[in-house]
Design an enzyme around this catalytic site. Structure first.
Site, mmCIF file in Angstrom:
data_model
loop_
_atom_site.group_PDB
_atom_site.id
_atom_site.type_symbol
_atom_site.label_atom_id
_atom_site.label_comp_id
_atom_site.label_asym_id
_atom_site.label_seq_id
_atom_site.Cartn_x
_atom_site.Cartn_y
_atom_site.Cartn_z
ATOM 1 N N ASP A 8 0.883 -1.158 0.000
ATOM 2 C CA ASP A 8 0.000 0.000 0.000
ATOM 3 C C ASP A 8 0.933 1.223 0.000
ATOM 4 O O ASP A 8 2.125 1.096 0.292
ATOM 5 C CB ASP A 8 -0.853 -0.065 1.282
ATOM 6 N N LEU A 9 0.432 2.398 -0.355
ATOM 7 C CA LEU A 9 1.316 3.571 -0.421
ATOM 8 C C LEU A 9 1.226 4.437 0.840
ATOM 9 O O LEU A 9 2.145 4.484 1.650
ATOM 10 C CB LEU A 9 0.977 4.395 -1.674
ATOM 11 N N ASP A 10 0.055 5.095 0.994
ATOM 12 C CA ASP A 10 -0.099 6.013 2.125
ATOM 13 C C ASP A 10 -0.108 5.245 3.442
ATOM 14 O O ASP A 10 -0.942 4.366 3.640
ATOM 15 C CB ASP A 10 -1.404 6.812 1.942
ATOM 16 N N THR A 16 1.323 10.363 3.545
ATOM 17 C CA THR A 16 0.637 11.437 2.817
ATOM 18 C C THR A 16 -0.645 11.843 3.538
ATOM 19 O O THR A 16 -1.286 12.818 3.156
ATOM 20 C CB THR A 16 0.333 11.018 1.355
ATOM 21 N N LYS A 44 -8.406 7.103 5.912
ATOM 22 C CA LYS A 44 -7.200 6.360 5.512
ATOM 23 C C LYS A 44 -7.552 5.114 4.698
ATOM 24 O O LYS A 44 -8.364 4.296 5.135
ATOM 25 C CB LYS A 44 -6.360 5.994 6.736
ATOM 26 N N GLY A 45 -6.951 5.007 3.530
ATOM 27 C CA GLY A 45 -7.178 3.845 2.671
ATOM 28 C C GLY A 45 -8.479 3.907 1.881
ATOM 29 O O GLY A 45 -8.764 3.042 1.066
ATOM 30 N N VAL A 46 -9.263 4.956 2.107
ATOM 31 C CA VAL A 46 -10.575 5.109 1.471
ATOM 32 C C VAL A 46 -10.422 5.977 0.213
ATOM 33 O O VAL A 46 -9.621 6.907 0.202
ATOM 34 C CB VAL A 46 -11.534 5.787 2.494
ATOM 35 N N ARG A 48 -11.052 8.724 -2.923
ATOM 36 C CA ARG A 48 -11.323 10.166 -2.833
ATOM 37 C C ARG A 48 -12.822 10.468 -2.735
ATOM 38 O O ARG A 48 -13.254 11.258 -1.893
ATOM 39 C CB ARG A 48 -10.727 10.876 -4.059
ATOM 40 N N SER A 113 -2.371 0.683 -4.378
ATOM 41 C CA SER A 113 -2.872 1.848 -3.643
ATOM 42 C C SER A 113 -4.200 2.356 -4.199
ATOM 43 O O SER A 113 -4.461 2.238 -5.389
ATOM 44 C CB SER A 113 -1.824 2.973 -3.736
ATOM 45 N N ALA A 114 -5.009 2.951 -3.320
ATOM 46 C CA ALA A 114 -6.272 3.547 -3.751
ATOM 47 C C ALA A 114 -6.052 4.908 -4.400
ATOM 48 O O ALA A 114 -6.954 5.460 -5.024
ATOM 49 C CB ALA A 114 -7.200 3.712 -2.543
ATOM 50 N N LYS A 116 -5.074 7.928 -6.807
ATOM 51 C CA LYS A 116 -4.876 8.226 -8.227
ATOM 52 C C LYS A 116 -3.587 9.019 -8.419
ATOM 53 O O LYS A 116 -3.127 9.193 -9.539
ATOM 54 C CB LYS A 116 -6.076 9.021 -8.760
ATOM 55 N N LYS A 144 -11.015 -0.875 -1.615
ATOM 56 C CA LYS A 144 -10.771 -1.774 -0.489
ATOM 57 C C LYS A 144 -11.933 -1.605 0.492
ATOM 58 O O LYS A 144 -12.403 -0.472 0.640
ATOM 59 C CB LYS A 144 -9.449 -1.414 0.217
ATOM 60 N N GLU A 168 0.033 -3.381 4.627
ATOM 61 C CA GLU A 168 -1.104 -2.446 4.718
ATOM 62 C C GLU A 168 -1.183 -1.770 6.080
ATOM 63 O O GLU A 168 -0.906 -2.390 7.090
ATOM 64 C CB GLU A 168 -2.410 -3.226 4.524
ATOM 65 N N ASP A 169 -1.613 -0.507 6.077
ATOM 66 C CA ASP A 169 -1.764 0.203 7.358
ATOM 67 C C ASP A 169 -3.231 0.430 7.740
ATOM 68 O O ASP A 169 -3.515 0.835 8.863
ATOM 69 C CB ASP A 169 -1.074 1.576 7.308
HETATM 70 P P1 B16 Z 1 -6.201 10.243 -4.031
HETATM 71 P P2 B16 Z 1 -3.490 4.270 0.027
HETATM 72 C C1 B16 Z 1 -5.221 6.290 -0.085
HETATM 73 O O1 B16 Z 1 -3.925 5.802 -0.288
HETATM 74 C C2 B16 Z 1 -5.249 7.211 1.127
HETATM 75 O O2 B16 Z 1 -4.949 6.474 2.300
HETATM 76 C C3 B16 Z 1 -6.625 7.811 1.259
HETATM 77 O O3 B16 Z 1 -6.661 8.694 2.355
HETATM 78 C C4 B16 Z 1 -6.987 8.574 -0.039
HETATM 79 O O4 B16 Z 1 -8.284 9.107 0.039
HETATM 80 C C5 B16 Z 1 -6.873 7.596 -1.217
HETATM 81 O O5 B16 Z 1 -5.572 7.043 -1.262
HETATM 82 C C6 B16 Z 1 -7.162 8.272 -2.545
HETATM 83 O O6 B16 Z 1 -6.153 9.202 -2.820
HETATM 84 O O7 B16 Z 1 -7.154 11.331 -3.672
HETATM 85 O O8 B16 Z 1 -4.766 10.697 -4.150
HETATM 86 O O9 B16 Z 1 -6.638 9.482 -5.273
HETATM 87 O O10 B16 Z 1 -3.440 4.137 1.518
HETATM 88 O O11 B16 Z 1 -4.493 3.332 -0.642
HETATM 89 O O12 B16 Z 1 -2.126 4.204 -0.609
HETATM 90 MG MG MG Z 2 -2.727 3.174 3.426
#
Ligand code: B16
Ligand code: MG
Length: 218
Positions: A8-10, A16, A44-46, A48, A113-114, A116, A144, A168-169
């Site tokens: 996973d990224l964030d 981030t 987190k992980g959700v 946009r 990662s979720a 974009k 997810k 994953e966090d």
């Molecule tokens: P974006 P992950 C997720 O990253 C973030 O944890 C989550 O807070 C954010 O809303 C989502 O990416 C979408 O991000 O707006 O940049 O497309 O944890 O899946 O790496």
């Molecule tokens: Mg994450």
């Protein structure tokens, strides 16, 4: 047998969440309500769009679809202005070393990662080359805990799901990994990520040997 590790990224590779927080808080302020750090945990992980829904629920606000689209776009513009300035020293401790260890031992690596914005973030922290493939918010339709992001990663790498380990966090991410029938290492607190096969506080000092030893008994 471990054939691939999917990250996973964030919250795993970089933090981030702090930039997401500033940008969502600014939107909430504009709409006339407060958005706290505790609220931010729910995002987190959700994705946009889902994040915006949660934020509006917190503020007790409702808007038509086209206005919500404009809000998400505005939030993202502010968020991107922060991540554009990211540098390699924002990579979380030990991640790069662990990625290099995996690759020198023939284990494939993927980002799942979720976000974009994931490709841009990897470029800014100069880690793109350490991932064989990237699956991000642009290439998935289901968020997810749906396992799509990780299953796509395994398929593109040509590795069976049962031979993949996900890092994953977020609770939804751990659930997604388990739904994909993959092993999962939680990054954070065991109290929160209890569904993971193993939970570590971070990658500092973490080695491939430790991964093998800890997951052998699973
Ligand atoms: P974006 P992950 C997720 O990253 C973030 O944890 C989550 O807070 C954010 O809303 C989502 O990416 C979408 O991000 O707006 O940049 O497309 O944890 O899946 O790496
Ligand atoms: Mg994450």
């Amino acid at each position: 047998m471990i054939g691939a590790c999917i990250f996973d990224l964030d919250g795993v590779v970089v933090d981030t969440a702090k930039y997401h927080f500033i940008a969502w808080k600014a939107l909430a302020k504009e709409l006339g309500f407060d958005f706290t750090l505790e609220d931010n945990e729910r995002l987190k992980g959700v994705s946009r769009t889902q994040s915006l829904e949660i934020l509006l629920e917190i503020g007790g606000k409702q808007f038509p679809e086209h206005e919500k689209l404009a809000m998400a776009k505005k939030k993202n513009t502010l968020y991107v202005s922060f991540i554009e300035k990211m540098t390699p020293d924002e990579t979380l401790p030990g991640v790069e070393k662990f990625l290099r260890e995996l690759r020198s031992n023939g284990i494939k690596t993927a980002l799942g990662s979720a976000s974009k914005n994931a490709p841009m973030i990897l470029e800014r922290i100069r880690l793109t080359e350490l991932f064989d493939i990237i699956v991000d918010g642009n290439s998935i339709t289901e968020a997810k805990p749906n396992p799509e992001v990780f299953l796509k990663g395994a398929e593109r790498l040509g590795v069976l799901p049962e031979n993949c380990v996900v890092f994953e966090d977020a609770i939804a991410g751990v659930e997604a990994a388990r739904n994909a029938k993959m092993l999962c290492v939680g990054i954070g607190e065991p109290e929160t990520l209890g569904l993971a096969n193993l939970v570590i506080p971070g990658f500092e000092g973490f080695t491939l040997e430790q991964l093998f030893v800890e997951l052998r008994t699973v």
